[in-house]
Design an enzyme around this catalytic site. Structure first.
Site, PDB file in Angstrom:
ATOM      1  N   ARG A  83       0.828  -1.211   0.000  1.00 18.09           N
ATOM      2  CA  ARG A  83       0.000   0.000   0.000  1.00 18.09           C
ATOM      3  C   ARG A  83       0.863   1.262   0.000  1.00 18.09           C
ATOM      4  O   ARG A  83       0.534   2.248  -0.650  1.00 18.09           O
ATOM      5  CB  ARG A  83      -0.957  -0.017   1.200  1.00 18.09           C
ATOM      6  N   HIS A 134      -6.844   7.979  12.193  1.00 19.74           N
ATOM      7  CA  HIS A 134      -6.310   6.609  12.136  1.00 19.74           C
ATOM      8  C   HIS A 134      -4.836   6.575  11.747  1.00 19.74           C
ATOM      9  O   HIS A 134      -4.342   5.538  11.306  1.00 19.74           O
ATOM     10  CB  HIS A 134      -7.152   5.751  11.184  1.00 19.74           C
ATOM     11  N   CYS A 145      11.247   2.301  21.295  1.00 18.96           N
ATOM     12  CA  CYS A 145      11.454   3.665  21.831  1.00 18.96           C
ATOM     13  C   CYS A 145      10.315   4.616  21.471  1.00 18.96           C
ATOM     14  O   CYS A 145      10.350   5.782  21.870  1.00 18.96           O
ATOM     15  CB  CYS A 145      12.789   4.232  21.355  1.00 18.96           C
ATOM     16  N   CYS A 162      14.102  -0.218  13.940  1.00 14.60           N
ATOM     17  CA  CYS A 162      14.303   1.184  14.312  1.00 14.60           C
ATOM     18  C   CYS A 162      15.780   1.547  14.136  1.00 14.60           C
ATOM     19  O   CYS A 162      16.655   0.845  14.660  1.00 14.60           O
ATOM     20  CB  CYS A 162      13.878   1.381  15.759  1.00 14.60           C
ATOM     21  N   SER A 204     -18.209   4.329   5.217  1.00 12.72           N
ATOM     22  CA  SER A 204     -19.286   3.375   5.478  1.00 12.72           C
ATOM     23  C   SER A 204     -19.894   3.639   6.861  1.00 12.72           C
ATOM     24  O   SER A 204     -20.927   3.066   7.196  1.00 12.72           O
ATOM     25  CB  SER A 204     -18.765   1.934   5.386  1.00 12.72           C
TER      26      SER A 204
HETATM   27  C1  BJW Z   1     -17.584   6.332  -2.130  1.00 14.94           C
HETATM   28  C2  BJW Z   1     -16.862   6.275  -3.316  1.00 14.94           C
HETATM   29  C3  BJW Z   1     -16.773   7.467  -4.067  1.00 14.94           C
HETATM   30  C4  BJW Z   1     -16.800   4.328  -2.393  1.00 14.94           C
HETATM   31  N1  BJW Z   1     -17.372   8.560  -3.633  1.00 14.94           N
HETATM   32  N2  BJW Z   1     -18.184   7.429  -1.714  1.00 14.94           N
HETATM   33  C5  BJW Z   1     -18.562   0.642  19.482  1.00 14.94           C
HETATM   34  C6  BJW Z   1     -18.022   1.833  19.965  1.00 14.94           C
HETATM   35  C7  BJW Z   1     -16.657   2.059  19.937  1.00 14.94           C
HETATM   36  C8  BJW Z   1     -15.795   1.115  19.407  1.00 14.94           C
HETATM   37  C9  BJW Z   1     -16.321  -0.060  18.920  1.00 14.94           C
HETATM   38  C10 BJW Z   1     -17.682  -0.285  18.961  1.00 14.94           C
HETATM   39  N3  BJW Z   1     -17.899  -1.514  18.454  1.00 14.94           N
HETATM   40  C11 BJW Z   1     -16.725  -2.027  18.081  1.00 14.94           C
HETATM   41  C12 BJW Z   1     -15.746  -1.180  18.365  1.00 14.94           C
HETATM   42  C13 BJW Z   1     -14.311  -1.413  18.094  1.00 14.94           C
HETATM   43  C14 BJW Z   1     -13.812  -1.033  16.713  1.00 14.94           C
HETATM   44  C15 BJW Z   1     -14.943  -0.884  15.692  1.00 14.94           C
HETATM   45  O1  BJW Z   1     -15.406   0.192  15.399  1.00 14.94           O
HETATM   46  N4  BJW Z   1     -15.383  -1.976  15.097  1.00 14.94           N
HETATM   47  C16 BJW Z   1     -16.492  -1.927  14.126  1.00 14.94           C
HETATM   48  C17 BJW Z   1     -16.036  -2.502  12.814  1.00 14.94           C
HETATM   49  C18 BJW Z   1     -17.665  -2.634  14.727  1.00 14.94           C
HETATM   50  N5  BJW Z   1     -13.071   0.180  16.821  1.00 14.94           N
HETATM   51  C19 BJW Z   1     -11.817   0.213  17.237  1.00 14.94           C
HETATM   52  O2  BJW Z   1     -11.228  -0.796  17.579  1.00 14.94           O
HETATM   53  C20 BJW Z   1     -11.150   1.564  17.296  1.00 14.94           C
HETATM   54  N6  BJW Z   1     -10.548   1.792  18.547  1.00 14.94           N
HETATM   55  C21 BJW Z   1     -11.260   1.872  19.687  1.00 14.94           C
HETATM   56  O3  BJW Z   1     -12.472   1.743  19.700  1.00 14.94           O
HETATM   57  O4  BJW Z   1     -10.493   2.149  20.788  1.00 14.94           O
HETATM   58  C22 BJW Z   1     -11.145   2.183  22.060  1.00 14.94           C
HETATM   59  C23 BJW Z   1     -10.949   0.861  22.715  1.00 14.94           C
HETATM   60  C24 BJW Z   1      -9.724   0.241  22.677  1.00 14.94           C
HETATM   61  C25 BJW Z   1      -9.553  -0.966  23.297  1.00 14.94           C
HETATM   62  C26 BJW Z   1     -10.628  -1.564  23.952  1.00 14.94           C
HETATM   63  C27 BJW Z   1     -11.842  -0.935  23.966  1.00 14.94           C
HETATM   64  C28 BJW Z   1     -12.019   0.294  23.354  1.00 14.94           C
HETATM   65  C29 BJW Z   1     -10.024   1.672  16.278  1.00 14.94           C
HETATM   66  C30 BJW Z   1     -10.503   1.632  14.877  1.00 14.94           C
HETATM   67  C31 BJW Z   1      -9.324   1.652  13.903  1.00 14.94           C
HETATM   68  C32 BJW Z   1      -9.753   1.421  12.459  1.00 14.94           C
HETATM   69  N7  BJW Z   1      -8.623   1.196  11.650  1.00 14.94           N
HETATM   70  C33 BJW Z   1      -8.801   0.962  10.230  1.00 14.94           C
HETATM   71  C34 BJW Z   1      -7.513   0.364   9.655  1.00 14.94           C
HETATM   72  C35 BJW Z   1      -6.405   1.398   9.596  1.00 14.94           C
HETATM   73  C36 BJW Z   1      -5.172   0.793   9.078  1.00 14.94           C
HETATM   74  C37 BJW Z   1      -5.201   0.505   7.610  1.00 14.94           C
HETATM   75  O5  BJW Z   1      -5.342   1.410   6.809  1.00 14.94           O
HETATM   76  O6  BJW Z   1      -5.052  -0.662   7.270  1.00 14.94           O
HETATM   77  O7  BJW Z   1      -9.160   2.179   9.599  1.00 14.94           O
HETATM   78  S1  BJW Z   1     -10.141  -0.103   9.824  1.00 14.94           S
HETATM   79  C38 BJW Z   1     -10.587   0.707   8.358  1.00 14.94           C
HETATM   80  O8  BJW Z   1     -11.951   1.189   8.501  1.00 14.94           O
HETATM   81  C39 BJW Z   1      -9.693   1.950   8.285  1.00 14.94           C
HETATM   82  C40 BJW Z   1     -10.686   3.023   7.915  1.00 14.94           C
HETATM   83  O9  BJW Z   1     -10.188   4.304   8.291  1.00 14.94           O
HETATM   84  C41 BJW Z   1     -11.930   2.609   8.637  1.00 14.94           C
HETATM   85  C42 BJW Z   1     -13.199   3.202   8.083  1.00 14.94           C
HETATM   86  O10 BJW Z   1     -13.441   2.747   6.792  1.00 14.94           O
HETATM   87  P1  BJW Z   1     -14.062   3.736   5.704  1.00 14.94           P
HETATM   88  O11 BJW Z   1     -13.113   4.847   5.483  1.00 14.94           O
HETATM   89  O12 BJW Z   1     -15.428   4.092   6.086  1.00 14.94           O
HETATM   90  O13 BJW Z   1     -14.005   2.832   4.391  1.00 14.94           O
HETATM   91  P2  BJW Z   1     -15.041   1.705   3.878  1.00 14.94           P
HETATM   92  O14 BJW Z   1     -14.334   0.910   2.853  1.00 14.94           O
HETATM   93  O15 BJW Z   1     -15.645   0.996   4.996  1.00 14.94           O
HETATM   94  O16 BJW Z   1     -16.199   2.549   3.182  1.00 14.94           O
HETATM   95  C43 BJW Z   1     -15.987   3.270   1.974  1.00 14.94           C
HETATM   96  C44 BJW Z   1     -17.246   4.060   1.694  1.00 14.94           C
HETATM   97  O17 BJW Z   1     -16.999   4.890   0.586  1.00 14.94           O
HETATM   98  C45 BJW Z   1     -18.461   3.193   1.338  1.00 14.94           C
HETATM   99  O18 BJW Z   1     -19.599   3.678   2.040  1.00 14.94           O
HETATM  100  C46 BJW Z   1     -18.663   3.437  -0.175  1.00 14.94           C
HETATM  101  O19 BJW Z   1     -20.015   3.417  -0.577  1.00 14.94           O
HETATM  102  C47 BJW Z   1     -18.086   4.801  -0.325  1.00 14.94           C
HETATM  103  N8  BJW Z   1     -17.511   5.126  -1.656  1.00 14.94           N
HETATM  104  N9  BJW Z   1     -16.379   5.031  -3.561  1.00 14.94           N
HETATM  105  C48 BJW Z   1     -18.076   8.549  -2.531  1.00 14.94           C
HETATM  106  N10 BJW Z   1     -16.092   7.513  -5.304  1.00 14.94           N
HETATM  107 ZN    ZN Z   2      13.301   2.710  18.487  1.00 13.01          ZN
END
Ligand code: BJW
Ligand code: ZN
Length: 263
Positions: A83, A134, A145, A162, A204
């Site tokens: 990526r 993110h 470190c 590192c 999404s």
């Molecule tokens: C177009 C288009 C065009 C296409 N024009 N539109 C409830 C409350 C709080 C937390 C949680 C909860 N339930 C579960 C959780 C935990 C979890 C979570 O949310 N899980 C759900 C899946 C259920 N969350 C976490 O773990 C987060 N941390 C956290 O909660 O910490 C507190 C905690 C810690 C420990 C214990 C307890 C609490 C962290 C979340 C980190 C997400 N990371 C990622 C990966 C990053 C690394 C990488 O790049 O590989 O981030 S996941 C992935 O999803 C990435 C994105 O930023 C994120 C969102 O995705 P996005 O951007 O919405 O993309 P898509 O593909 O899903 O959607 C694309 C959209 O575009 C679609 O709608 C299309 O229609 C549209 N589209 N072309 C306009 N041309």
């Molecule tokens: Zn280091």
């Protein structure tokens, strides 16, 4: 909140939706924007869930987590290195540029761009007030470190170490189960609490806590405008939905916003 004035369905009403969106933006001094992977789709950056929600045969939730990195760091780095390499050739699209225009129009003090994206394309386009919830794929973070360094543009090995303490490096991004960067998150909450209008683009709206910002906007009576190719959980919270690719919708919206200036 009463939704009787909610505009647009996928069947029609796009013209009315544009008019309402322009009026909402005109009457909002402070605007916040939440973007997701869809905003970069037209730059050629793949989204997470559009292609079946799979990440090399796994659910993204199963692989984009610290446990996966502990299990097999080389596998995880291989994916991120691919990526990172892909990012060298991608450019911001018309949607990113339209958000730069919107910031310039409102003034940076009245505008906050909150992004879930790790691709750096908003900054490359010229947006100034950006909160990366993110992290950023161009940066590395040391697991020993904790130093964070900008290594964008460099080719890394599949087990990079590192340069300061030789501990394994990881991408400086937020995986599932990890907390978001505290400052960016606090500032995002504050920006949404203080905005009159939240523009939700290309996400999404299923990943928390980022998606929770849309509920926060509603709680403070800010108008939510959604731009997406399809309905999402944000759609039922949106005052107006503009359906289509953000690379087309955002420039149209910002142009219409400017068009009233001479009237
Ligand atoms: C177009 C288009 C065009 C296409 N024009 N539109 C409830 C409350 C709080 C937390 C949680 C909860 N339930 C579960 C959780 C935990 C979890 C979570 O949310 N899980 C759900 C899946 C259920 N969350 C976490 O773990 C987060 N941390 C956290 O909660 O910490 C507190 C905690 C810690 C420990 C214990 C307890 C609490 C962290 C979340 C980190 C997400 N990371 C990622 C990966 C990053 C690394 C990488 O790049 O590989 O981030 S996941 C992935 O999803 C990435 C994105 O930023 C994120 C969102 O995705 P996005 O951007 O919405 O993309 P898509 O593909 O899903 O959607 C694309 C959209 O575009 C679609 O709608 C299309 O229609 C549209 N589209 N072309 C306009 N041309
Ligand atoms: Zn280091």
């Amino acid at each position: 909140m009463n939704h009787s004035s909610q505009a647009n369905t996928q069947q029609g009403g796009q013209e009315e939706a544009f008019e309402l969106a322009v009026n909402l933006l005109r009457s909002s001094r402070r605007v916040a924007v939440l973007t997701g992977a869809g905003v970069s789709a037209e730059s050629g950056v793949p989204t997470f869930r559009d292609a079946g929600g799979l990440w090399e045969g796994h659910r993204v939730e199963d692989v984009a987590c610290p446990e996966a990195f502990e299990r097999n760091p080389a596998f995880v780095w291989k994916f991120y290195n691919q990526r990172r390499a892909g990012l060298k050739t991608v450019l911001p699209n018309a949607g990113h540029h339209a958000l730069v225009d919107l910031e310039q129009r409102l003034g940076t003090g009245n505008f906050t761009l909150i992004t879930q994206n790790v691709d750096g394309l908003h900054r490359a386009a010229g947006s100034v007030r950006i909160l990366e919830l993110h992290g950023n794929l161009g940066r590395t973070r040391c697991t020993g470190c904790s130093r964070v360094e900008d290594r964008s543009g460099e080719t890394l090995t599949d087990l990079p170490a590192c340069p300061h303490c030789q501990s394994p490096l990881r991408p400086d991004i937020v995986w599932f189960g990890e907390v978001l960067p505290a400052k960016a998150w606090e500032e995002a909450e504050e920006a949404v609490r203080n905005c009159r209008c939240l523009l939700v683009v290309g996400t999404s709206a299923v990943v928390y806590p980022a998606a929770g910002l849309i509920y926060l906007a509603r709680a403070v009576n800010a108008a939510v405008i959604e731009i997406n190719r399809e309905n999402t959980p944000a759609s039922s919270l949106a005052r107006v939905s503009l359906f289509g690719p953000s690379g087309q919708i955002l420039p149209q919206l910002v142009t219409r916003l400017g068009a009233g200036d001479d009237a």
